[in-house]
Scaffold this motif. Structure first.
Motif, short mmCIF file in Angstrom:
data_model
loop_
_atom_site.label_atom_id
_atom_site.label_comp_id
_atom_site.label_asym_id
_atom_site.label_seq_id
_atom_site.Cartn_x
_atom_site.Cartn_y
_atom_site.Cartn_z
N MET A 1 0.84 -1.22 -0.04
CA MET A 1 0.11 -0.24 -0.12
C MET A 1 0.92 1.33 -0.02
SD MET A 1 -3.33 -0.52 -0.31
CE MET A 1 -4.12 0.77 0.35
N ARG A 2 1.82 1.25 0.81
CA ARG A 2 2.84 2.42 0.90
C ARG A 2 3.48 2.54 -0.59
NH1 ARG A 2 8.19 3.17 1.49
NH2 ARG A 2 8.45 0.98 1.81
N LYS A 3 3.87 1.39 -1.13
CA LYS A 3 4.65 1.74 -2.46
C LYS A 3 3.40 1.98 -3.57
CE LYS A 3 8.22 -1.90 -1.76
NZ LYS A 3 8.75 -3.12 -2.24
N LEU A 4 2.14 1.66 -3.41
CA LEU A 4 1.34 1.96 -4.39
C LEU A 4 1.16 3.37 -4.16
CD1 LEU A 4 -1.25 -0.81 -4.74
CD2 LEU A 4 -0.33 0.51 -6.57
N GLU A 5 1.10 3.77 -2.82
CA GLU A 5 0.67 5.36 -2.80
C GLU A 5 1.72 6.16 -3.11
OE1 GLU A 5 -0.20 5.78 1.49
OE2 GLU A 5 -2.10 4.74 1.29
N GLU A 6 3.23 5.71 -2.93
CA GLU A 6 3.92 6.51 -3.53
C GLU A 6 4.04 6.51 -5.10
OE1 GLU A 6 7.96 4.62 -1.96
OE2 GLU A 6 7.46 5.18 0.03
N GLN A 7 3.95 5.55 -5.64
CA GLN A 7 3.77 5.39 -7.16
C GLN A 7 2.71 6.24 -7.61
OE1 GLN A 7 5.75 3.47 -8.98
NE2 GLN A 7 4.83 4.19 -10.85
N LEU A 8 1.40 6.09 -6.76
CA LEU A 8 0.51 6.94 -7.32
C LEU A 8 0.73 8.49 -7.13
CD1 LEU A 8 -2.77 5.23 -5.81
CD2 LEU A 8 -2.14 5.68 -8.03
N ALA A 9 1.64 9.00 -5.97
CA ALA A 9 2.02 10.26 -5.70
C ALA A 9 2.95 10.57 -6.76
CB ALA A 9 2.56 10.37 -4.32
N ARG A 10 3.76 9.83 -7.06
CA ARG A 10 5.11 10.19 -8.44
C ARG A 10 3.97 10.27 -9.64
NH1 ARG A 10 8.68 5.34 -8.13
NH2 ARG A 10 7.79 5.06 -5.90
N ASP A 11 3.06 9.18 -9.97
CA ASP A 11 2.28 9.47 -11.17
C ASP A 11 1.74 10.66 -11.01
OD1 ASP A 11 3.10 7.07 -12.19
OD2 ASP A 11 1.45 5.97 -11.60
N ALA A 12 1.20 11.16 -9.99
CA ALA A 12 0.07 12.22 -9.76
C ALA A 12 1.07 13.57 -10.15
CB ALA A 12 -0.60 12.58 -8.48
N GLU A 13 2.40 13.68 -9.60
CA GLU A 13 3.04 14.59 -9.76
C GLU A 13 3.55 14.70 -11.32
OE1 GLU A 13 6.94 14.75 -7.58
OE2 GLU A 13 5.76 14.36 -5.74
N ARG A 14 3.85 13.69 -11.75
CA ARG A 14 4.37 13.81 -13.41
C ARG A 14 3.17 14.31 -14.17
NH1 ARG A 14 6.19 8.17 -14.25
NH2 ARG A 14 7.79 8.02 -12.81
N ALA A 15 1.76 13.69 -13.69
CA ALA A 15 0.65 13.93 -14.55
C ALA A 15 0.58 15.77 -14.27
CB ALA A 15 -0.60 13.48 -13.98
N ALA A 16 0.88 16.13 -12.98
CA ALA A 16 0.88 17.63 -12.73
C ALA A 16 1.82 18.01 -13.63
CB ALA A 16 0.84 17.77 -11.28
N GLU A 17 3.02 17.75 -13.69
CA GLU A 17 4.21 18.37 -14.28
C GLU A 17 3.77 18.52 -16.08
OE1 GLU A 17 7.74 16.52 -13.56
OE2 GLU A 17 7.65 17.11 -11.40
N GLU A 18 3.21 17.41 -16.51
CA GLU A 18 2.85 17.36 -17.86
C GLU A 18 1.76 18.27 -18.22
OE1 GLU A 18 1.76 13.30 -18.87
OE2 GLU A 18 3.82 12.68 -18.57
N GLU A 19 0.70 18.26 -17.24
CA GLU A 19 -0.25 19.31 -17.36
C GLU A 19 0.36 20.90 -17.48
OE1 GLU A 19 -4.19 19.93 -15.20
OE2 GLU A 19 -3.91 17.88 -15.29
N GLU A 20 1.08 21.08 -16.44
CA GLU A 20 1.85 22.38 -16.44
C GLU A 20 2.72 22.67 -17.75
OE1 GLU A 20 4.74 24.04 -13.43
OE2 GLU A 20 2.70 23.27 -12.04
N ALA A 21 3.40 21.60 -18.17
CA ALA A 21 4.08 21.68 -19.44
C ALA A 21 3.28 21.85 -20.61
CB ALA A 21 5.07 20.40 -19.37
#
Length: 181
Positions: free
Chosen positions: A153-173
């Motif tokens: 669960m912790r790894k999944l949450e971290e993965q989701l957090a990283r994916d969310a950050e990437r998605a946010a960075e891509e959106e910003e980009a």
């Protein structure tokens, strides 16, 4: 046989009980088959020889013989006392060893009996022991499952957090790229 004398010398020894020499004894034995004349001649010779050898023991020899006999008796008594002492000593050691061994065997049998009683109790309670071990195993397995699940669960949450950050960075980009156009 006297000390230091050979068999040849024994013939010349004095017969201490009768006071006659050994040669005189031989001459008496040989008299049986001789005539009267021969006997008379030999009697004269025997009287000369017997007077020559008709000695009694000296006091020195008698004293030495008595001393030797006393020493022999004392030696025999000392040996007897030594054997008695060793027998007594070995007997006391044997009694001590017997008592110790008896005590050890008594303790061993009591410990053996206690061991069998304990074994009987273990055998009787073996199902409970096995049930407890199985319950402990289940508890540890559940704890490990929980720990692994929490880790996933912790790894999944971290993965989701990283994916969310990437998605946010891509959106910003994308917004910046759209703003630049």
């Amino acid at each position: 046989m006297a000390w230091g004398k050979k068999k040849e010398d024994e013939e010349d020894d004095i017969d201490l009980e009768s006071g006659e020499g050994a040669k005189a004894k031989k001459s008496k034995k040989n008299k049986k088959g001789k005539g009267k004349d021969d006997e008379a001649d030999e009697e004269g010779e025997d009287s000369k020889k017997s007077s020559k050898h008709n000695r009694h023991r000296s006091a020195t020899i008698t004293a030495l013989m008595e001393t030797r006999q006393q020493a022999s008796d004392q030696y025999a008594q000392a040996q007897k006392a030594e054997r008695a002492y060793l027998a007594k000593k070995h007997a006391s050691e044997a009694r001590t060893n017997y008592a110790e061994t008896k005590t050890h065997f008594a303790e061993a049998f009591s410990h053996l009996a206690a061991g069998f009683r304990g074994l009987w109790h273990v055998i009787r309670t073996l199902p409970h022991i096995m049930a407890h071990r199985r319950a402990e195993g289940r508890r540890k397995a559940e704890q490990q499952k929980r720990t692994r699940a929490e880790e996933r669960m912790r790894k999944l949450e971290e993965q989701l957090a990283r994916d969310a950050e990437r998605a946010a960075e891509e959106e910003e980009a994308e917004k910046e790229a759209a703003a630049k156009k």
